[in-house]
Design an enzyme around this catalytic site. Structure first.
Site, short mmCIF file in Angstrom:
data_model
loop_
_atom_site.label_atom_id
_atom_site.label_comp_id
_atom_site.label_asym_id
_atom_site.label_seq_id
_atom_site.Cartn_x
_atom_site.Cartn_y
_atom_site.Cartn_z
N GLU A 158 0.26 66.05 66.32
CA GLU A 158 0.16 65.48 67.76
C GLU A 158 0.69 66.25 68.67
O GLU A 158 1.71 66.13 69.57
CB GLU A 158 1.11 64.14 67.68
CG GLU A 158 0.66 63.17 66.89
CD GLU A 158 1.57 61.50 66.97
OE1 GLU A 158 2.52 61.89 67.66
OE2 GLU A 158 1.05 60.56 66.84
N CYS A 165 7.37 78.08 81.14
CA CYS A 165 8.43 79.39 81.12
C CYS A 165 7.51 80.44 81.44
O CYS A 165 6.37 80.32 82.03
CB CYS A 165 8.69 79.56 79.80
SG CYS A 165 7.12 80.30 78.63
N GLU A 322 -2.76 58.01 60.93
CA GLU A 322 -1.47 57.20 60.82
C GLU A 322 -1.76 55.78 61.53
O GLU A 322 -2.48 55.59 62.66
CB GLU A 322 -0.22 57.86 61.79
CG GLU A 322 0.15 59.20 61.45
CD GLU A 322 1.29 59.73 62.42
OE1 GLU A 322 1.97 59.07 63.11
OE2 GLU A 322 1.40 60.97 62.26
N LYS A 371 14.67 55.77 60.70
CA LYS A 371 14.95 55.03 59.50
C LYS A 371 14.56 53.75 59.45
O LYS A 371 14.84 52.80 58.46
CB LYS A 371 16.34 55.16 59.24
CG LYS A 371 17.55 54.53 60.31
CD LYS A 371 18.81 55.00 59.87
CE LYS A 371 19.84 54.76 61.03
NZ LYS A 371 19.77 55.70 62.39
C1 GAL Z 1 3.82 59.59 65.40
C2 GAL Z 1 4.06 60.88 64.98
C3 GAL Z 1 4.99 60.50 63.61
C4 GAL Z 1 5.80 59.15 63.67
C5 GAL Z 1 5.25 58.17 64.38
C6 GAL Z 1 6.25 56.97 64.45
O1 GAL Z 1 3.41 59.57 67.04
O2 GAL Z 1 3.20 61.67 64.75
O3 GAL Z 1 5.62 61.68 62.93
O4 GAL Z 1 6.89 59.72 64.26
O5 GAL Z 1 4.75 58.38 65.64
O6 GAL Z 1 5.25 55.65 64.85
#
Ligand code: GAL
Length: 686
Positions: A158, A165, A322, A371
């Site tokens: 992402e 900088c 994801e 978690k």
């Molecule tokens: C995404 C990220 C993941 C995880 C996820 C949680 O944006 O790529 O590593 O943090 O969110 O929803």
């Protein structure tokens, strides 16, 4: 892409199911790692994104590497027939690196160097960080490039944000010099320098927008955002040098994002540029299902829009890199997906062109901030719980959909989305600061087609317009001469073009066109917009169109007609009875201008006329009520139809021609009842 041609974006001929797997968090628990392998099989998952944040496990001390644990993961996953999407670890770095090389740390817009911690916070110019990423990436490629389990590369994670900088300031200055041919006057002209005394007399005075990342110099803001995209891509290109060399046949992706909560495309980077550098587009989809501000169907429509944008970036299937099997942990309220929603939301991704359902995360981490984020495997380590069972159901379903992999979704309708224009319109001080809502406006126009199951490509300005019968260009505030001439050619050659209020006001430097609307736009539309009126949130006007009154809010353009037909008029205010909606024949085509922001029913009725006239076909002959969506993917002999109920009630669906249930093989005709959140996948022979 021809209608029935398949495009395989990876060398897998099955639907990918699995997700982010972090064995590096469990290296002292071989029992857990052994359980993972069993649970992978029980959950019908097959693909795992490994190593995303594993740098400190791979290189615990500078130059000291530990790959043995990853060797074992590769072997174990391969043994059960699984595949690995191997990540480069640059999304987060080990503490030793930040400590020894502080230049890798990002500097924020107020020029304050950030401390070590968090993630996604490296400087994208730092030569040290670039060298370190290349080194570790090269070692990963050498070690795993030939492993049969390696499916593709997942570059970093992402990408987003910017760094201010000194290294980045210099890089920006160089970028500006190249862009403006080393001509400082050209920069001052493009950025409208004399405004508030912002004329530069030396290159060294040029800096990222300030104070705090935003400047009143809009041309500078726009160029900074473009630079950030280019510099991020440049960093990415640097990352992949060893991968391209050592593993030229392994496809490369990086996971794109969307902005929650409104679920609009990610605003930080111009993905239309970035997409050209990846082999496969993938994205992370986190809609807030079951929220308390919109209906499930409204949200589903927005997911559809983003899917159609990200699919159209490369005009090929994409990956869902994801999504959550259950709740996330970072929304305001983190609600569990209700029974059925997981399968439905997963199938919606596939229906719009995804060749995967991958999750964050495989196993819930034991500590730290994620978690309590949804996972396939919960802290109970059990395959019995509801979430695990729903994941397994998705897996079984995907196993039946292998033939869908690589299939596409041709479309006759396109909506134009533009990152540049979105940045510029957000900067524009004028109109209504809260009501511009450019991406949301596009979604409003998309809605009609989504409701009628008419496939839409959401395209960007560098794409070929000519293959679409209908091109919708809402609120394209920024238009270069090039874009205008592309639109002109499109209409002249027979396209039907729809444009709205607040379009074509500025050029690519965010400088207004002088002399009224651009003369080519005036020629195409046969009108001249002369004033844009902005309404207060509670103000309402209306437009009379085909003897019906439609509510108007936020914006109304006062239009001078020079050859166009008046199709609708305002009902109220000083422009009552003047043109609100016009049409104009131009060349072989036709151009419509919608002057005001109108309620959804207007879009439904207006576009229905065009749908009939242009014979824009639905994905199928299935009939249903609102809240049900039918999307299709086309294989050579058959269409796969995804019948999805995004409502909380059961919904009757009338099938039209006979179909076969893709999962059970059952023949279906006549009427069907879709239960709350139910999805049915059916095959229809051609
Ligand atoms: C995404 C990220 C993941 C995880 C996820 C949680 O944006 O790529 O590593 O943090 O969110 O929803």
């Amino acid at each position: 892409m021809p209608k029935n041609e398949k495009t395989y974006i990876t060398n897998a001929n099955f639907m990918l199911h699995g997700g982010d797997y972090n064995p590096d968090q469990w290296l002292d628990r071989p029992d857990i790692l052994a359980d993972d392998i069993k649970l992978m099989q029980l959950s019908h998952t097959n693909t795992f994104s490994v190593g995303i944040f594993a740098w400190s496990a791979l290189e615990p001390e500078e130059g000291v590497y530990n790959f043995e644990w990853l060797d074992k993961i590769f072997e174990d996953i391969y043994r059960i027939g699984g595949r690995v999407i191997l990540a480069t670890p640059s999304g987060a770095r080990p503490a030793w690196m930040s400590q020894k090389y502080p230049e890798v740390l990002r500097v924020n817009a107020a020029r304050v160097k950030q401390l070590h911690g968090g993630r996604h916070n490296h400087c994208f110019t730092s030569p040290v960080y670039r060298e370190k990423t290349q080194t570790i990436n090269g070692l990963l490629a050498e070690r795993y490039g030939g492993h049969p389990a390696l499916l593709m590369w997942h570059i970093s994670n992402e990408y987003g944000g910017d760094c201010h900088c000194d290294l980045c300031q210099n890089a920006f200055r160089e970028w500006v010099k190249v862009k403006y041919n080393h001509d400082l006057k050209a920069v001052n002209d493009a950025w409208w320098g004399p405004f508030w005394s912002h004329t530069y007399s030396d290159w060294s005075q040029i800096e990222s927008p300030s104070p705090n990342g935003e400047s009143m110099v809009h041309g500078l803001n726009l160029d900074w955002r473009r630079f950030v995209t280019d510099q991020t891509i440049d960093f990415f290109e640097n990352e992949i040098v060893p991968l391209k060399k050592i593993t030229p046949d392994v496809p490369i992706t990086t996971n794109f994002m969307a902005d929650t909560f409104d679920l609009i495309p990610f605003q930080g980077l111009d993905y239309s540029k970035f997409a050209k550098h990846v082999d496969v587009v993938s994205w992370d989809a986190y809609p807030a299902w079951h929220n308390d501000w919109e209906s499930t169907a409204d949200l589903a429509m927005k997911v559809g829009f983003i899917n159609d944008l990200y699919r159209s970036l490369k005009q090929q299937p994409f990956l869902t890199m994801e999504m959550t099997p259950s709740a996330v942990n970072w929304h305001q309220v983190n609600k569990a997906k209700r029974p059925g929603m997981h399968l439905l939301s997963a199938m919606q991704m596939v229906a719009h062109g995804s060749d995967s359902v991958l999750y964050f995360q495989w196993r819930k981490s034991r500590g730290s901030s994620e978690k309590f984020h949804g996972a396939v495997v919960d802290h109970d380590n059990s395959p019995e719980n509801r979430v695990f069972q729903e994941v397994a159901k998705v897996g079984v379903t995907l196993e039946k959909l292998a033939d869908v992999v690589g299939t596409n979704r041709p479309s006759d309708v396109a909506i134009l989305y533009d990152w540049d224009s979105n940045w510029a319109i957000n900067d524009a001080q004028g109109f209504g600061l809260e009501s511009k809502r450019y991406p949301q406006t596009l979604q409003q126009h998309y809605r009609t087609f989504w409701e009628k199951d008419i496939p839409v490509d959401v395209i960007t300005k560098d794409q070929d317009f000519s293959k679409y019968k209908l091109l919708i260009v809402p609120m394209l505030y920024l238009m270069s001469e090039d874009t205008i001439s592309q639109l002109k050619t499109y209409a002249a050659e027979g396209g039907t073009l729809v444009m709205t209020y607040i379009s074509g006001l500025v050029n690519e430097h965010d400088l207004t066109y002088l002399g009224g609307w651009h003369k080519d736009l005036q020629e195409i539309f046969g009108i001249k917009p002369v004033e844009t009126d902005t309404l207060y949130p509670k103000d309402r006007n209306a437009v009379m169109f085909r003897q019906k009154s439609y509510e108007l809010k936020d914006y109304a353009t006062v239009i001078e007609v020079n050859g166009a037909n008046v199709e609708g008029v305002y009902e109220d205010d000083f422009y009552a009875n003047t043109p609100a909606l016009t049409s104009h024949s131009y060349g072989q085509g036709k151009a419509y201008y919608i002057g005001g922001r109108l309620e959804d029913d207007f879009q439904r009725d207006f576009y229905q006329e065009l749908i009939d006239e242009l014979v824009l076909e639905s994905a199928s002959d299935v009939k249903h009520g609102r809240g049900v969506s039918v999307q299709a993917r086309h294989a050579s002999e058959k269409d796969y139809l995804f019948l999805m109920n995004f409502t909380e009630q059961s919904q009757p669906v009338s099938l039209g021609s006979a179909v076969t249930d893709a999962l059970t093989g059952e023949q279906l005709t006549g009427d069907l009842l879709l239960e709350k959140y139910e999805v049915r996948i059916v095959e229809k022979q051609k």
